[in-house]
Design an enzyme around this catalytic site. Structure first.
Site, short mmCIF file in Angstrom:
data_model
loop_
_atom_site.label_atom_id
_atom_site.label_comp_id
_atom_site.label_asym_id
_atom_site.label_seq_id
_atom_site.Cartn_x
_atom_site.Cartn_y
_atom_site.Cartn_z
N GLU A 135 0.77 -1.52 0.14
CA GLU A 135 0.09 -0.05 -0.10
C GLU A 135 0.79 1.26 0.09
OE1 GLU A 135 -1.64 0.77 4.24
OE2 GLU A 135 -0.48 -1.26 4.35
N LYS A 137 2.81 4.54 1.07
CA LYS A 137 3.12 5.17 2.48
C LYS A 137 2.88 6.84 2.27
CE LYS A 137 6.98 5.36 5.38
NZ LYS A 137 7.18 6.79 5.74
N ASP A 139 2.53 10.39 2.90
CA ASP A 139 3.53 11.35 3.57
C ASP A 139 2.75 12.50 4.44
OD1 ASP A 139 6.02 12.50 4.38
OD2 ASP A 139 6.37 13.38 2.24
N TYR A 246 -4.88 2.76 8.57
CA TYR A 246 -4.16 1.45 8.09
C TYR A 246 -3.62 0.82 8.92
CZ TYR A 246 -0.44 4.94 8.73
OH TYR A 246 0.47 5.77 9.51
N LYS A 334 10.92 2.64 0.07
CA LYS A 334 11.20 4.13 -0.31
C LYS A 334 11.43 4.38 -1.77
CE LYS A 334 10.78 6.45 3.70
NZ LYS A 334 11.80 7.14 4.05
N CYS A 439 39.35 26.12 14.35
CA CYS A 439 38.26 26.15 14.76
C CYS A 439 37.84 27.66 14.29
CB CYS A 439 37.72 26.03 16.03
SG CYS A 439 36.16 26.29 16.59
N CYS A 442 36.48 29.64 17.71
CA CYS A 442 37.48 29.84 18.97
C CYS A 442 38.61 30.03 18.44
CB CYS A 442 37.16 28.85 20.07
SG CYS A 442 37.75 27.42 19.64
N CYS A 463 37.54 20.75 16.47
CA CYS A 463 37.97 21.67 17.35
C CYS A 463 38.71 21.28 18.77
CB CYS A 463 37.00 22.76 17.66
SG CYS A 463 37.28 23.73 18.95
N CYS A 469 35.43 26.78 23.73
CA CYS A 469 34.75 27.03 22.40
C CYS A 469 33.42 27.32 22.28
CB CYS A 469 34.94 25.85 21.54
SG CYS A 469 34.17 26.05 19.75
#
Ligand code: IVH
Length: 726
Positions: A135, A137, A139, A246, A334, A439, A442, A463, A469
């Site tokens: 069946e 799916k 959304d 369902y 899917k 980084c 920082c 980092c 940071c």
């Protein structure tokens, strides 16, 4: 006096001076005004008046109602909202958890699924065909509808699968959802299905919202979710929501013995079911349905993102049971992800809560599968250079550069990703991207750790700034308040960033415990939250109240919120269940800092917890500053003990079992899942901790060891008798 002048004078008249007739008019006006402002504030996130003005309207309304209690209107703000608005939705614990589905991405994945099912059930081809339904799916978002004696008593969203939001009033406004079921239905019925919005309705809604100057929804799924989760059911009512049934949760009596039969029964009860659902008996037949639905996808009139296959026979479904959060008897196939070409404008380096530097592609906005995408992940440094995870050259070792035309892909809820680059369209003056070795937040060194075992350097550059940071600190806070962690209403990523910027004596937040001292600090601070731009008395109070509601929290959420590396939601649940209480967990973790301790060994022995997780935990709890922050946090917050599922009456609850030899009536997997459902632990090897061994023909060394240790040994038949499955 003109009509508008007299209306104006009413507004200004003190409550005590209004006549009864005037009060009627004034109450009507206030109901309308407050409704508009509630909607502007809660629905559109765009308040029209200040909180102080809103409060004044509300107070006037209340004062009038107190003077003329018989004039209180049904649609009065005091009836309609009040507590409901402040607290959001109530919670409903699902009597049967709402699970998710495992995914299949190819035809072969489906064949493997069928193979797994057959093996688990020892399903002999001689037993005939294995029927499986297919069946679409849908959304949208799933909803559970509970009926008692044929009457709809509540409706709940999926939430985290265990607890959802009570959206009963809203569900009652959806035409596809029956308020009552016909006579003769089981006493307790929980019908589950998907709330969604059809394409045409979505377009019309967005056009309407735009015309009113409001926000528009990005896609039908968001529109459905946003419309269902309205605090004011009147708004939900004005939204064109639909529902397909369902599945089901608790049901006092099964009206059919197949998936198909159940869904058809729902239809006779007045539910809409999906007409494309089909019962099949082979992989080929299932794939034919899949490909036909995929072809028709664009003309269905609503969004779907795949096809769901379910074993038809409910007795087989029961035997197959569940694995972690999804049933073994179903899988979602899917559709392939949607792709699009666009231009890479910039590569931004984001710093995550564990210090990982992640490159994010800033794109020329492009529509992919109905959603406008302007950011996508570029995975890591090597990916940009064109080197794969095993050191192999990706697609000929192309490097990705700013200015390039790239292919991006978006699949379901996952973050869009950059898939490929079109070298033919590369600007002549482009230069390779230089990944920073410091980084950006920082300035600390950012290095790639070398794995001592493989000698290869980690894909991720981190980092080294740790506590200093700011980017890591902000991300840790965002994680702490996120949906599956503390989930504090009104304290999202945006607000966290804002509080992080404030000075500490002006309501700043640097660490999780600071969140819980906000109200107290605010009350003695000269810079009050309510006087800040964008805030008012009401919104500040609401935030403090929302924070207070989280002072008691599920242990697994608490553990997850700490943001320990490798401890995601699943592992947090395992840990919470294994230790049962914060005290037990905390003591064990502090002891487990020593890798030779028993606590460390016990941690490693938890089913599903491996060495990486154990190592990360012992490291986290070994750091003094983490302990200091935890102790501050625990002055404010109390994690709740885990309530153990009631398997009392089960003869093997809490016992450790070992299956050995060949089993004749059950596959090993099914035996294990049966035992676990009865509250037992299943182990692969016999030790002093083993309580019972179930031995089939051909059992060897494990049986011998059990006998030596004097452990109870039973046969497969005995096992069936013991568990009452016979
Ligand atoms: S069955 C025990 N059937 O997909 C499994 N789910 O990833 C119960 N969904 O949360 C779900 N269409 O919201 C099932 N035809 C369908 C579905 C469907 C959409 C959604 C549902 C669920 C999610 C699982």
């Amino acid at each position: 006096m003109s009509a508008s002048e007299s209306a104006q004078s009413l507004i200004e008249k003190p409550v005590d001076d209004l006549s009864r007739e005037e009060a009627v008019l004034e109450l009507e006006r206030l109901a309308g005004e407050l409704k508009t402002h509630d909607e502007a504030y809660h629905t559109n996130d765009a308040p029209i008046i200040s909180d102080a003005e809103y409060d004044a309207l509300k107070r006037r309304n209340e004062a009038l109602e107190q003077r003329f209690p018989d004039l209180v209107r049904e649609d009065s703000a005091s009836n309609r909202v009040g507590g409901e608005l402040a607290e959001g939705f109530g919670k409903i614990t699902h009597s049967v958890p709402m699970l998710s589905l495992d995914n299949a991405f190819s035809d072969d994945d489906l064949r493997e699924f069928l193979g797994r099912v057959r093996r688990f059930l020892r399903y002999d081809p001689l037993m005939g065909d294995l029927a499986v339904t297919a069946e679409p799916k849908i959304d949208g978002l799933s909803l559970a509808l509970r009926y008692e004696n044929g009457k709809l008593v509540h409706a709940a969203t999926r939430g985290d699968g265990t607890t959802g939001e009570n959206v009963t009033a809203n569900a009652r406004t959806i035409a596809d959802i029956p308020q009552t079921l016909p006579a003769g239905v089981p006493e307790i019925v929980e019908v589950r299905g998907e709330v969604y919005m059809a394409h045409a309705d979505f377009e019309a809604l967005n056009a309407r919202m735009q015309a009113n100057g409001g926000k528009v929804f990005a896609n039908p799924r968001n529109a459905a979710a946003g419309s269902l989760r309205q605090l004011n059911a009147e708004i939900t009512k004005s939204r064109p929501l639909k529902f397909f049934a369902y599945a089901w949760g608790e049901i006092s009596d099964l009206p059919a013995n197949t998936q198909m039969g159940m869904v058809e029964t729902f239809q006779t009860w007045g539910f809409k079911i999906n007409s494309l659902m089909k019962r099949c008996v082979s992989a080929e037949e299932l794939l034919e349905v899949y490909h036909r639905i995929e072809e028709d996808r664009a003309s269905l009139g609503y969004d779907i993102d795949g096809v769901v296959y379910k074993v038809d026979d409910l007795e087989l479904q029961r035997r197959l049971g569940f694995i972690s959060r999804s049933p073994r008897w179903a899988i979602a196939h899917k559709f392939p992800a949607e792709k699009a070409f666009t231009i890479l404008r910039e590569i931004e380096i984001q710093v995550g809560r564990t210090g990982a530097l992640t490159p994010v592609a800033k794109l020329e906005p492009v529509t992919v599968g109905g959603v406008v995408v302007s950011n996508a992940t570029l995975h890591n440094e090597d990916y940009i250079k064109g080197i794969g995870p095993k050191g192999e050259a990706l697609r000929g070792g192309k490097d990705i550069r700013v200015g390039d035309t790239v292919v991006i892909q978006r699949a379901g809820d996952v973050i869009p990703q950059v898939l490929d680059v079109d070298l033919n369209r590369r600007p002549e003056d482009s230069t390779p991207f230089m990944f920073p070795d410091h980084c950006p937040a920082c300035g600390s060194n950012a290095d790639r750790e070398v794995n001592p075992k493989t000698g290869r350097s980690d894909a991720v550059r981190r980092c080294s700034g740790g506590l200093i940071c700011p980017a890591q600190a902000v991300e840790k806070l965002k994680h702490f308040v996120s949906r599956n962690a503390f989930d504090i209403e009104g304290l999202g990523a945006k607000q966290v960033e804002m509080f992080f910027e404030f000075d500490m004596d002006k309501g700043g937040v640097r660490t999780p415990s600071d969140i819980f001292t906000l109200r107290e600090r605010d009350s003695s601070s000269l810079t009050k939250l309510r006087s800040r731009e964008g805030w008012g008395a009401v919104s500040a109070r609401k935030l403090f109240d929302a924070i207070d509601t989280r002072r008691f929290i599920d242990l697994n959420r608490f553990i997850y919120a700490l943001g320990i590396r490798h401890v995601g939601e699943g592992n947090a649940k395992l840990l919470a269940r294994a230790y049962g209480s914060w005290e037990a967990f905390y003591e064990a973790m502090k002891a487990a800092g020593d890798p030779t301790s028993e606590a460390y060994r016990d941690l490693n022995d938890i089913d599903g917890i491996g060495a990486t997780v154990a190592e990360a935990l012992s490291q986290f709890f070994g750091e003094e500053h983490n302990i200091a922050e935890l102790d501050r946090l625990l002055e404010q917050v109390t994690p709740k003990d885990v309530v153990v599922e009631d398997t009392s009456g089960s003869p093997v609850a809490g016992k450790t079992l070992v299956f050995t030899g060949s089993l004749e009536r059950l596959s090993r997997d099914e035996a294990k899942s049966q035992a676990e459902a009865l509250g037992a632990k299943v182990s692969g090897s016999v030790s002093k901790k083993t309580d019972m061994v179930i031995a089939g023909p051909g059992a060897g060394s494990k049986l011998k060891k059990a006998q030596e240790l004097g452990i109870e040994v039973i046969s497969e038949d005995d096992w069936f008798k013991l568990t009452g499955a016979d």
